[in-house]
Every structure is written in structure tokens, then in C-alpha cells.
Design a protein around this motif. Structure first.
Motif, PDB file in Angstrom:
ATOM      1  N   CYS A 140      33.789  10.715  25.878  1.00 28.74           N
ATOM      2  CA  CYS A 140      33.507  11.657  26.961  1.00 28.74           C
ATOM      3  C   CYS A 140      32.471  11.065  27.912  1.00 28.74           C
ATOM      4  O   CYS A 140      31.492  10.467  27.471  1.00 28.74           O
ATOM      5  N   GLN A 141      32.730  11.211  29.195  1.00 32.64           N
ATOM      6  CA  GLN A 141      31.744  10.844  30.201  1.00 32.64           C
ATOM      7  C   GLN A 141      30.429  11.555  29.882  1.00 32.64           C
ATOM      8  O   GLN A 141      30.428  12.765  29.668  1.00 32.64           O
ATOM      9  N   SER A 142      29.320  10.809  29.841  1.00 32.83           N
ATOM     10  CA  SER A 142      28.054  11.434  29.466  1.00 32.83           C
ATOM     11  C   SER A 142      27.512  12.339  30.562  1.00 32.83           C
ATOM     12  O   SER A 142      27.001  13.425  30.299  1.00 32.83           O
ATOM     13  N   MET A 143      27.624  11.851  31.802  1.00 35.75           N
ATOM     14  CA  MET A 143      27.089  12.641  32.898  1.00 35.75           C
ATOM     15  C   MET A 143      28.109  13.687  33.321  1.00 35.75           C
ATOM     16  O   MET A 143      29.073  13.403  34.034  1.00 35.75           O
TER      17      MET A 143
ATOM     18  N   PRO B 249      22.628  14.050  31.616  1.00 37.38           N
ATOM     19  CA  PRO B 249      23.624  13.390  30.765  1.00 37.38           C
ATOM     20  C   PRO B 249      23.640  13.950  29.332  1.00 37.38           C
ATOM     21  O   PRO B 249      22.589  14.320  28.795  1.00 37.38           O
ATOM     22  N   MET B 250      24.834  13.993  28.755  1.00 40.04           N
ATOM     23  CA  MET B 250      25.000  14.588  27.428  1.00 40.04           C
ATOM     24  C   MET B 250      24.248  13.819  26.344  1.00 40.04           C
ATOM     25  O   MET B 250      23.744  14.415  25.408  1.00 40.04           O
ATOM     26  N   HIS B 251      24.165  12.480  26.498  1.00 39.51           N
ATOM     27  CA  HIS B 251      23.486  11.721  25.425  1.00 39.51           C
ATOM     28  C   HIS B 251      21.978  11.958  25.429  1.00 39.51           C
ATOM     29  O   HIS B 251      21.289  11.571  24.503  1.00 39.51           O
ATOM     30  N   LEU B 252      21.473  12.639  26.457  1.00 37.80           N
ATOM     31  CA  LEU B 252      20.048  12.993  26.502  1.00 37.80           C
ATOM     32  C   LEU B 252      19.819  14.446  26.075  1.00 37.80           C
ATOM     33  O   LEU B 252      18.690  14.924  26.041  1.00 37.80           O
TER      34      LEU B 252
ATOM     35  N   TYR C  76      34.202  21.887  18.889  1.00 40.39           N
ATOM     36  CA  TYR C  76      34.990  23.031  18.391  1.00 40.39           C
ATOM     37  C   TYR C  76      36.077  22.535  17.432  1.00 40.39           C
ATOM     38  O   TYR C  76      36.464  23.225  16.509  1.00 40.39           O
ATOM     39  N   GLN C  77      36.573  21.324  17.696  1.00 38.52           N
ATOM     40  CA  GLN C  77      37.635  20.756  16.861  1.00 38.52           C
ATOM     41  C   GLN C  77      37.077  20.008  15.649  1.00 38.52           C
ATOM     42  O   GLN C  77      37.840  19.438  14.880  1.00 38.52           O
ATOM     43  N   GLY C  78      35.762  19.963  15.535  1.00 38.12           N
ATOM     44  CA  GLY C  78      35.154  19.236  14.420  1.00 38.12           C
ATOM     45  C   GLY C  78      35.230  17.736  14.614  1.00 38.12           C
ATOM     46  O   GLY C  78      35.021  16.960  13.690  1.00 38.12           O
ATOM     47  N   ALA C  79      35.551  17.307  15.846  1.00 36.25           N
ATOM     48  CA  ALA C  79      35.631  15.880  16.138  1.00 36.25           C
ATOM     49  C   ALA C  79      34.255  15.381  16.608  1.00 36.25           C
ATOM     50  O   ALA C  79      33.326  16.167  16.792  1.00 36.25           O
ATOM     51  N   THR C  80      34.140  14.068  16.780  1.00 38.02           N
ATOM     52  CA  THR C  80      32.873  13.451  17.160  1.00 38.02           C
ATOM     53  C   THR C  80      32.937  12.955  18.598  1.00 38.02           C
ATOM     54  O   THR C  80      33.811  12.158  18.929  1.00 38.02           O
ATOM     55  N   PRO C  81      32.001  13.399  19.451  1.00 44.80           N
ATOM     56  CA  PRO C  81      31.974  12.853  20.811  1.00 44.80           C
ATOM     57  C   PRO C  81      31.328  11.472  20.845  1.00 44.80           C
ATOM     58  O   PRO C  81      30.364  11.224  20.119  1.00 44.80           O
ATOM     59  N   VAL C  82      31.888  10.594  21.652  1.00 45.15           N
ATOM     60  CA  VAL C  82      31.311   9.275  21.889  1.00 45.15           C
ATOM     61  C   VAL C  82      31.056   9.213  23.394  1.00 45.15           C
ATOM     62  O   VAL C  82      32.000   9.274  24.181  1.00 45.15           O
ATOM     63  N   PHE C  83      29.780   9.127  23.774  1.00 50.71           N
ATOM     64  CA  PHE C  83      29.452   9.243  25.200  1.00 50.71           C
ATOM     65  C   PHE C  83      29.400   7.893  25.894  1.00 50.71           C
ATOM     66  O   PHE C  83      28.990   6.897  25.304  1.00 50.71           O
ATOM     67  N   VAL C  84      29.851   7.892  27.158  1.00 52.22           N
ATOM     68  CA  VAL C  84      29.899   6.661  27.951  1.00 52.22           C
ATOM     69  C   VAL C  84      29.186   6.892  29.290  1.00 52.22           C
ATOM     70  O   VAL C  84      29.312   7.951  29.904  1.00 52.22           O
TER      71      VAL C  84
ATOM     72  N   VAL D  69      21.242  18.692  21.726  1.00 53.33           N
ATOM     73  CA  VAL D  69      22.369  19.061  20.859  1.00 53.33           C
ATOM     74  C   VAL D  69      23.315  17.870  20.599  1.00 53.33           C
ATOM     75  O   VAL D  69      24.058  17.865  19.615  1.00 53.33           O
ATOM     76  N   PHE D  70      23.273  16.865  21.458  1.00 52.37           N
ATOM     77  CA  PHE D  70      24.201  15.720  21.311  1.00 52.37           C
ATOM     78  C   PHE D  70      23.487  14.410  20.995  1.00 52.37           C
ATOM     79  O   PHE D  70      24.124  13.358  20.975  1.00 52.37           O
ATOM     80  N   GLU D  71      22.161  14.459  20.751  1.00 54.38           N
ATOM     81  CA  GLU D  71      21.415  13.188  20.721  1.00 54.38           C
ATOM     82  C   GLU D  71      21.790  12.271  19.557  1.00 54.38           C
ATOM     83  O   GLU D  71      21.515  11.080  19.593  1.00 54.38           O
ATOM     84  N   ASN D  72      22.440  12.811  18.530  1.00 54.49           N
ATOM     85  CA  ASN D  72      22.775  11.947  17.394  1.00 54.49           C
ATOM     86  C   ASN D  72      24.156  11.316  17.468  1.00 54.49           C
ATOM     87  O   ASN D  72      24.579  10.639  16.543  1.00 54.49           O
ATOM     88  N   TYR D  73      24.855  11.521  18.570  1.00 52.30           N
ATOM     89  CA  TYR D  73      26.190  10.944  18.691  1.00 52.30           C
ATOM     90  C   TYR D  73      26.127   9.599  19.409  1.00 52.30           C
ATOM     91  O   TYR D  73      25.194   9.335  20.161  1.00 52.30           O
ATOM     92  N   PRO D  74      27.130   8.744  19.180  1.00 49.47           N
ATOM     93  CA  PRO D  74      27.087   7.412  19.794  1.00 49.47           C
ATOM     94  C   PRO D  74      27.123   7.470  21.317  1.00 49.47           C
ATOM     95  O   PRO D  74      27.728   8.377  21.898  1.00 49.47           O
ATOM     96  N   TYR D  75      26.474   6.466  21.936  1.00 50.75           N
ATOM     97  CA  TYR D  75      26.427   6.353  23.387  1.00 50.75           C
ATOM     98  C   TYR D  75      26.585   4.891  23.764  1.00 50.75           C
ATOM     99  O   TYR D  75      25.964   4.010  23.164  1.00 50.75           O
ATOM    100  N   TYR D  76      27.418   4.628  24.771  1.00 46.58           N
ATOM    101  CA  TYR D  76      27.603   3.267  25.271  1.00 46.58           C
ATOM    102  C   TYR D  76      27.237   3.231  26.743  1.00 46.58           C
ATOM    103  O   TYR D  76      27.813   3.985  27.541  1.00 46.58           O
ATOM    104  N   GLY D  77      26.275   2.376  27.073  1.00 45.46           N
ATOM    105  CA  GLY D  77      25.888   2.277  28.473  1.00 45.46           C
ATOM    106  C   GLY D  77      24.498   1.725  28.610  1.00 45.46           C
ATOM    107  O   GLY D  77      23.879   1.322  27.623  1.00 45.46           O
ATOM    108  N   GLU D  78      24.049   1.686  29.851  1.00 44.87           N
ATOM    109  CA  GLU D  78      22.671   1.293  30.103  1.00 44.87           C
ATOM    110  C   GLU D  78      21.956   2.558  30.543  1.00 44.87           C
ATOM    111  O   GLU D  78      21.924   3.510  29.789  1.00 44.87           O
ATOM    112  N   ASN D  79      21.438   2.543  31.778  1.00 47.57           N
ATOM    113  CA  ASN D  79      20.788   3.790  32.189  1.00 47.57           C
ATOM    114  C   ASN D  79      21.158   4.222  33.600  1.00 47.57           C
ATOM    115  O   ASN D  79      20.325   4.742  34.318  1.00 47.57           O
ATOM    116  N   THR D  80      22.418   4.016  33.948  1.00 49.60           N
ATOM    117  CA  THR D  80      22.885   4.463  35.272  1.00 49.60           C
ATOM    118  C   THR D  80      22.823   5.987  35.378  1.00 49.60           C
ATOM    119  O   THR D  80      22.230   6.532  36.317  1.00 49.60           O
ATOM    120  N   ALA D  81      23.403   6.668  34.401  1.00 51.89           N
ATOM    121  CA  ALA D  81      23.404   8.136  34.425  1.00 51.89           C
ATOM    122  C   ALA D  81      21.972   8.670  34.409  1.00 51.89           C
ATOM    123  O   ALA D  81      21.635   9.619  35.132  1.00 51.89           O
TER     124      ALA D  81
END
Ligand SMILES: *Cc1c(COP(=O)(O)O)cnc(C)c1O
Length: 376
Positions: free
Chosen positions: A81-84, A326-329, A95-103, A332-344
Motif C-alpha cells: 500500500c502507498q504509505s502517503m 504517511p501510514m508508516h509513521l 480487516y482481512q487479517g492481512a499484513t500491509p507493506v508500505f511503500v 497504529v501501523f508502525e510495526n509493519y514493513p516499509y520500503y523507501g527513504e523519506n520522500t513522503a
């Protein structure tokens, strides 16, 4: 001076909404589903072209959730999922019990970065799990880098859910946003480009997907005289009363887009000679934005910064908001994986959304005053 609050994004009425609602009451179609809902879907399908099938739902969030259900996302799956973005893009993954991976975002459109998207996919595959879907967002009505993002998704054969909640009427190379992904979603929340008070829609490319969406949106009832269920369903159908508002709104969708684009021109003019403030602009003619919200970046220079500009507007009773955090910040989502630098992150620090819908000449004058006083 008039000091009435100026809001970020107010709905505008065509005047026809109440006729459709009155008709719903007179015919006693005050249910979920009904003739207004079907006509509203038909009007949207006309808008998106023959290849598109629209299912009207009670919110954009339910549309994203149903998209995940239709793609078979289950507990333990990973979804990119897009982080921003607004949290509604990401919540249904949980809701689906799946894991978000933020980009992260890229700097041209502020949307999902194709390079980090590929990095994320490769790394998740290396870790043993190929992501099952990608949620890409057209933030503020600005199309994401359709060709680059879809090239990556196609390479790894991962379906895209196109979050077009803010982008009804936006286009890339003439094609409507919402019609590029495996599934697209719209929102008709009160602050969006048109509203049904609350509502959303799922856009798909076949009648059978539409029927499947309808099935899940209306409690997954099997064909039987009694209530028989072999799958978990949802109560996500749009109400016939709300669809009446939508039909009234469809009459002014073109005007609404025109008005928002004019606001964008107004701000470009207003900030033209202001150092340190840049109004977001699409990189070329391929990208056509509905300009749902006009956004600016404010460089941090002494007293001039995003927060001080926002406060100056607030003091004049004008609502402005920082960009989506951004969601990775988000806690509620801080423990999920995130790929990126700091554009968002950088965009979030410097970015501000400006009032963009249903503004009077007087409102514009007040906005102009604030900017003039702040930058002298
Ligand atoms: C508004 C919005 C949604 C959710 O739509 P609702 O109709 O409010 O549920 C999803 N994604 C984005 C990017 C949005 O702006």
C-alpha cells in the motif's frame, strides 16, 4: 468583515438532489439498492466507458474492502500500500487479517514510487511471501505514474487496486483514473468531488465481477427461498436515498471539476511571486488532475514555514490541513514493513492542503489577504 469559516472541501448542490430523494420516498424505495442506485451506476458506467462496470456501495472504504475480498486476500497474506494516503486505503487490509507493506512516494506525483515498489516486491519474495495485491492512490486527484507502476505490477503479476477516491474525473493520457487497475474504487464522501453524503463504488471490467461484488455487498445470499449462506457477506450496498443525491450531483460533476481546476489556477497566480512556496503541478500534459485539493510545499525559512502559514489561515478562520501523514509513521501501523527513504516524510513536513471547493469571491478575497499579509 465576514469571518464565517472557510472549509477545505465543501460539497456543492445542483438543486436536483431533492427531486430524486422525493421520488425515492414517493415510490417507497427507501431501501438499500433500488432504481436510483441502478441509474447512478449506469451514469457512472457511461462516464467510464463501455468496458467498465460499476457497483455502488455505502463508502469508499467498503469498496476497498470488497476489492480485497474479490481478489481473495486472506489472513496472513501481504498487501502493498502507498504509505502517503488516508488511512482508509490501508485499514481494510487489516480487516482481512492481512499484513500491509508500505511503500514511499516519488517526488513528481507524490504517489507510490515504482522503484521502491519493485524493491519491496523483490524483498518480500525473498522473505518467502509474494504480495497478493498493490493499493496505489491518485492523491489529491493527481494520477500516479500509471505506466511505470503498472509495468512493475505486471512484471510480477500482482493485481492493482486503484484507490481513485479523490480522483473522479482525473485522467492519464485521456483514460479515466479508476479504470486502470484490476479493480478501482471511488468515494462519494461529503468532501469529495461529488457526494452521496456517504458512499463509494467499485469499478471492474466485467459483468461477472460486478455480480460477485453485489453478492458480497448484500450479505452473500445463496440462491434459495430461505436465507442460505455459504460465504461471509457484508452490508455494503448503497442506499437508494443516497443514490438520489448522487444522481443530482452527476449533473454538475463537470462544473465541480472545472471549479476545482479554477481554484488551482487562482492559487498558482497567488503564489507566483512568493519565494519558498510551490503549488503542486503535474509534470506534463499526460496527467490531467481534477484538482480535488490544491496543495503547496512551504520551504522552512525562518518564520516562513508550513505550520506558521497554516496558523495564519486558521487565525482568519480558514481551514487548511497538512498533507496526509504517511501510514508508516502512524502509531497504529508502525510495526509493519516499509520500503523507501523519506520522500513522503519530507512532503508531510512541508505540505499544506488549501481550501479548494465551493468558494465565493469573498472567500477568495480573504484567502488572498492572508497570503499577502503573511509574506510581506
Ligand atoms: C476518502 C478516501 C477514502 C475512503 O472513502 P470513504 O468514502 O470516506 O470511505 C479512501 N481513500 C482515499 C485516498 C480517500 O481520500
Amino acid at each position: 468583515m465576514n469571518n464565517k469559516r472557510i472549509y477545505l472541501s465543501l460539497p456543492r448542490q445542483s438543486g436536483f438532489e431533492q427531486e430524486y430523494i422525493k421520488n425515492a420516498f414517493e415510490t417507497n424505495w427507501i431501501t438499500s439498492g433500488g432504481p436510483n442506485v441502478e441509474e447512478f451506476e449506469y451514469k457512472l458506467e457511461e462516464c467510464f466507458g463501455k468496458e467498465s462496470f460499476v457497483t455502488a456501495l455505502n463508502s469508499g472504504t467498503s469498496a476497498i474492502h470488497l476489492a480485497l475480498v474479490l481478489l481473495g486476500i486472506k489472513a496472513g497474506d501481504e498487501v502493498i500500500c502507498q504509505s502517503m494516503t488516508f488511512s482508509a486505503s490501508a485499514n481494510p487490509i487489516l480487516y482481512q487479517g492481512a499484513t500491509p507493506v508500505f511503500v514511499d512516494s516519488e517526488i513528481d506525483t507524490w504517489n507510490i514510487c515504482p522503484q521502491f515498489l519493485e524493491t519491496a516486491i523483490k524483498d518480500r519474495i525473498k522473505n518467502g511471501k509474494k504480495p497478493k495485491a498493490i493499493i496505489a492512490v491518485h492523491l489529491y486527484g493527481n494520477p500516479y505514474k500509471i505506466e511505470d507502476v503498472h509495468a512493475v505490477a505486471d512484471k510480477y503479476d500482482i493485481p492493482i487496486i486503484e484507490d481513485s477516491a479523490e480522483a473522479l474525473g482525473s485522467r492519464f493520457k485521456g483514460q479515466k483514473c479508476g479504470s486502470f487497475g484490476a479493480l478501482g474504487i471511488l468515494s462519494f464522501n461529503g468532501n469529495k468531488i461529488i457526494t452521496t453524503s456517504s458512499g463509494g463504488a467499485l469499478i471492474s471490467s466485467s459483468e461477472s465481477i460486478k455480480q460477485k461484488a453485489l453478492f458480497f455487498a448484500t450479505q452473500a445470499k445463496d440462491k434459495a427461498v430461505h436465507y442460505q449462506h455459504s460465504e461471509i457477506g457484508y452490508n455494503y450496498r448503497m442506499s437508494n436515498v443516497c443514490a438520489g443525491i448522487g444522481l443530482g450531483q452527476m449533473k454538475i460533476i463537470g462544473q465541480n471539476i472545472e471549479e476545482r481546476r479554477e481554484m488551482n489556477t487562482f492559487y498558482k497566480e497567488l503564489f507566483k511571486d512568493v519565494d519558498g512556496v510551490t503549488v503542486f503541478e503535474n509534470s506534463n500534459q499526460d496527467f490531467f488532475s481534477n484538482c480535488w485539493l490544491t496543495t503547496v510545499l512551504v520551504e522552512n525559512e525562518g518564520d516562513v514555514n508550513r505550520e506558521n502559514l497554516r496558523m495564519a489561515f486558521e487565525t482568519a478562520n480558514i481551514e487548511c490541513r497538512p498533507l496526509w501523514k504517511p501510514m508508516h509513521l502512524q502509531p497504529v501501523f508502525e510495526n509493519y514493513p516499509y520500503y523507501g527513504e523519506n520522500t513522503a516524510e519530507g512532503l508531510f513536513e512541508k505540505g499544506l492542503c488549501l481550501p479548494s471547493g465551493n468558494l465565493s469571491l469573498e472567500d477568495k478575497k480573504r484567502i488572498r489577504e492572508v497570503v499577502k499579509n503573511f509574506f510581506i
